[in-house]
Write a protein that holds these residues in place. Structure first.
Motif, mmCIF file in Angstrom:
data_model
loop_
_atom_site.group_PDB
_atom_site.id
_atom_site.type_symbol
_atom_site.label_atom_id
_atom_site.label_comp_id
_atom_site.label_asym_id
_atom_site.label_seq_id
_atom_site.Cartn_x
_atom_site.Cartn_y
_atom_site.Cartn_z
ATOM 1 N N GLY A 188 0.775 -1.231 0.000
ATOM 2 C CA GLY A 188 0.000 0.000 0.000
ATOM 3 C C GLY A 188 0.803 1.276 0.000
ATOM 4 O O GLY A 188 0.238 2.375 0.001
ATOM 5 N N ARG A 189 2.166 1.170 -0.035
ATOM 6 C CA ARG A 189 2.983 2.372 0.105
ATOM 7 C C ARG A 189 4.126 2.480 -0.907
ATOM 8 O O ARG A 189 4.402 3.563 -1.408
ATOM 9 N N TYR A 190 4.810 1.362 -1.174
ATOM 10 C CA TYR A 190 6.097 1.393 -1.874
ATOM 11 C C TYR A 190 5.915 1.245 -3.387
ATOM 12 O O TYR A 190 5.290 0.298 -3.858
ATOM 13 N N PHE A 191 6.514 2.179 -4.143
ATOM 14 C CA PHE A 191 6.372 2.211 -5.599
ATOM 15 C C PHE A 191 7.324 1.270 -6.333
ATOM 16 O O PHE A 191 7.417 1.324 -7.561
ATOM 17 N N LEU A 192 8.062 0.438 -5.612
ATOM 18 C CA LEU A 192 8.812 -0.670 -6.198
ATOM 19 C C LEU A 192 9.954 -0.219 -7.117
ATOM 20 O O LEU A 192 10.291 -0.891 -8.097
ATOM 21 N N GLY A 193 10.568 0.914 -6.787
ATOM 22 C CA GLY A 193 11.612 1.454 -7.655
ATOM 23 C C GLY A 193 12.833 0.569 -7.807
ATOM 24 O O GLY A 193 13.381 0.427 -8.896
ATOM 25 N N THR A 194 13.300 -0.039 -6.719
ATOM 26 C CA THR A 194 14.424 -0.972 -6.810
ATOM 27 C C THR A 194 13.982 -2.293 -7.420
ATOM 28 O O THR A 194 14.654 -2.857 -8.283
ATOM 29 N N SER A 195 12.840 -2.774 -6.986
ATOM 30 C CA SER A 195 12.340 -4.083 -7.422
ATOM 31 C C SER A 195 12.202 -4.168 -8.938
ATOM 32 O O SER A 195 12.589 -5.174 -9.554
ATOM 33 N N TRP B 31 24.844 5.574 5.104
ATOM 34 C CA TRP B 31 23.793 4.650 4.674
ATOM 35 C C TRP B 31 24.030 4.227 3.225
ATOM 36 O O TRP B 31 24.732 4.879 2.445
ATOM 37 N N SER B 32 23.417 3.120 2.831
ATOM 38 C CA SER B 32 23.526 2.656 1.445
ATOM 39 C C SER B 32 22.349 3.195 0.645
ATOM 40 O O SER B 32 21.277 3.468 1.196
ATOM 41 N N SER B 33 22.545 3.341 -0.657
ATOM 42 C CA SER B 33 21.473 3.869 -1.502
ATOM 43 C C SER B 33 21.503 3.187 -2.857
ATOM 44 O O SER B 33 22.522 2.648 -3.291
ATOM 45 N N HIS C 117 13.293 6.196 -8.715
ATOM 46 C CA HIS C 117 13.403 6.525 -7.284
ATOM 47 C C HIS C 117 14.843 6.468 -6.807
ATOM 48 O O HIS C 117 15.770 6.151 -7.546
ATOM 49 N N ILE C 118 15.009 6.754 -5.523
ATOM 50 C CA ILE C 118 16.236 6.426 -4.805
ATOM 51 C C ILE C 118 15.829 5.819 -3.471
ATOM 52 O O ILE C 118 14.831 6.234 -2.865
ATOM 53 N N SER C 119 16.579 4.801 -3.039
ATOM 54 C CA SER C 119 16.288 4.144 -1.761
ATOM 55 C C SER C 119 17.466 4.319 -0.820
ATOM 56 O O SER C 119 18.615 4.459 -1.257
ATOM 57 N N PHE C 120 17.169 4.299 0.479
ATOM 58 C CA PHE C 120 18.201 4.404 1.510
ATOM 59 C C PHE C 120 17.960 3.331 2.565
ATOM 60 O O PHE C 120 16.811 3.115 2.989
ATOM 61 N N GLU C 121 19.041 2.681 2.987
ATOM 62 C CA GLU C 121 18.954 1.657 4.028
ATOM 63 C C GLU C 121 20.201 1.723 4.897
ATOM 64 O O GLU C 121 21.241 2.225 4.485
ATOM 65 N N GLY C 122 20.113 1.167 6.098
ATOM 66 C CA GLY C 122 21.267 1.007 6.962
ATOM 67 C C GLY C 122 21.533 2.181 7.878
ATOM 68 O O GLY C 122 20.821 3.187 7.874
ATOM 69 N N ASP C 123 22.572 2.018 8.713
ATOM 70 C CA ASP C 123 23.029 3.028 9.664
ATOM 71 C C ASP C 123 21.872 3.483 10.560
ATOM 72 O O ASP C 123 21.192 2.665 11.169
ATOM 73 N N VAL C 124 21.604 4.775 10.631
ATOM 74 C CA VAL C 124 20.589 5.300 11.546
ATOM 75 C C VAL C 124 19.212 4.734 11.250
ATOM 76 O O VAL C 124 18.353 4.632 12.146
ATOM 77 N N LEU C 125 18.978 4.310 10.006
ATOM 78 C CA LEU C 125 17.659 3.792 9.632
ATOM 79 C C LEU C 125 17.380 2.424 10.241
ATOM 80 O O LEU C 125 16.227 1.962 10.209
ATOM 81 N N GLU C 126 18.396 1.783 10.792
ATOM 82 C CA GLU C 126 18.159 0.495 11.443
ATOM 83 C C GLU C 126 17.450 0.655 12.783
ATOM 84 O O GLU C 126 17.026 -0.332 13.379
#
Length: 407
Positions: free
Chosen positions: A89-96, A179-181, A187-196
């Motif tokens: 219901g939220r994610y536009f699947l940019g990486t996928s 963080w990784s991107s 899109h652009i995605s961000f994961e890791g570091d403070v987001l954990e």
């Protein structure tokens, strides 16, 4: 022969970062094979500038960079957006949605180079390993797939740095952001570091594709986006190619701070993971597409298509783009889009995008003679009484039964 098996030449999905640079050298050292580096240009911009030299310096026998931007939007993003596919219901699947195209192009390079293996830098915890490898096996069921993160013992940052130092691979002395991107035209995605920490707010300096909504213009801006058979073809009367159109919408989205998402999602492998996403143009595109559908799609056709959105989105998220079920579903969805021809007017203002007008000169199902609150000669309001009583029949019977039990 290597303890991992016999490989003559491998094509590596190569980003130019530390991890894939280490993988490139590791494949040479551990498999004793030639390595061809491959990068897909999906709209990363300057990130690709130094890849050929980096690959050569690390030992690659060749490096291919393919401009896939038009194919990405035309053949992957647009079909997905015809389905209004949004994961959970939220994610536009940019990486996928990028992974199946990367896998397709990588396998084409493998065939061209006469390679007998392909490799990627996805970890054993993530979704991308599934997406890449399902794509590889679709194009060549017998291909050798090398996933170093599932094989090697370099299981820590210090181990990676020690390996890099040993083999003369440059280690970034200071990384601007921890963080990784992952970035492409959608899109652009961000994961890791403070987001954990799911309680911690993402820092403002993380965002790259959208300005802070509070800093967006104080005056709203209006766009008119035209669709043909469910695909956007023009913005404010200017016809554009798929990639150019999405780029233009990205620019509008950036200016007005549109498309930010902070999501704790369910990965296919079973764990929950937090990602922060920016999808400026895609957010505008989806809203406008819905607007044109509202005036051109039959109610029950729309209800049927909408009921399939979670299933379709999960197929994309989990890596089943090339599956027969996704292809069959796409055929149905594309049929529902044959009448989606028209224009949506959207209003952009401080992080928000909403449809404020829609029209279709050829397929509008809106008939003012039926919909008006004024006097008309085409609708007998008394007919509603029988309609209501028929639909109330099961409720009345249930109520009578409950009253009989109570008595």
């Amino acid at each position: 022969m290597s303890k991992y098996g016999s490989v003559k030449k491998a094509v590596l999905a190569y980003s130019g970062g530390l991890d894939t640079s280490i993988i490139l050298k590791w494949l040479i050292e551990e498999y004793g094979c030639e390595v061809v580096a491959f990068s897909a240009d999906l709209g990363q911009g300057e990130e690709l500038d130094h890849i050929p030299q980096k690959a050569k310096d690390t030992g690659a026998v060749a490096c291919h960079i393919l401009d896939l931007r038009e194919e990405f939007v035309r053949d992957f993003v647009f079909p997905m957006f015809r389905a209004n596919a949004i994961y959970e219901g939220r994610y536009f699947l940019g990486t996928s949605i990028a992974r199946p195209l990367i896998a397709k192009a990588q396998m084409e390079i493998a065939a061209k180079e006469g390679a007998d293996a392909v490799s990627h830098g996805a970890t054993g915890k993530g979704n991308d390993q599934v997406r890449f490898e399902l794509g590889y096996y679709h194009f060549d069921p017998s291909v050798k797939v090398i996933a170093p993160w599932r094989e090697w013992d370099l299981n820590s940052r210090s181990a990676l740095e020690a390996y890099a130092k040993k083999h003369g691979i440059p280690i970034p002395t200071s990384k601007k952001f921890p963080w990784s991107s992952d970035r492409n035209l959608l899109h652009i995605s961000f994961e890791g570091d403070v987001l954990e920490d799911p309680w911690a707010e993402a820092p403002e300096e993380m965002y790259l594709l959208t300005r802070r909504p509070e800093d967006a213009p104080d005056q709203p801006e209006y766009l008119e986006i035209e669709f043909e058979k469910g695909d956007a073809v023009a913005v404010n009367g200017e016809r554009l190619s798929p990639a150019a159109l999405l780029e233009k919408l990205n620019a509008y989205g950036y200016e007005h701070g549109i498309g930010r998402l902070d999501l704790l999602e369910n990965r296919y492998v079973g764990m929950k993971s937090r990602g922060v996403y920016e999808t400026p143009g895609g957010t505008i595109l989806e809203e406008a597409h819905r607007g044109v559908e509202q005036i051109t799609m039959d109610r029950e056709v729309m209800n049927l298509r909408d009921s399939l959105i979670p299933r379709y989105a999960a197929m994309v998220y989990n890596g089943y783009w090339f599956s027969p079920e996704r292809e069959a579903l796409q055929t149905l969805i594309d049929e529902t889009q044959q009448t989606v021809n028209g224009v949506a007017r959207v209003k952009l203002y401080k992080g928000h995008c909403r449809v404020v007008g829609r029209k279709s000169d050829t397929h509008s199902l809106f008939n003012p003679e039926f919909a008006t609150f004024e006097a008309d000669e085409v609708y007998n309001q008394a007919d509603a009484e029988g309609f209501i009583k028929l639909n109330a029949l099961r409720l009345r019977i249930r109520s009578m039964m409950n009253k009989g039990k109570a008595g």
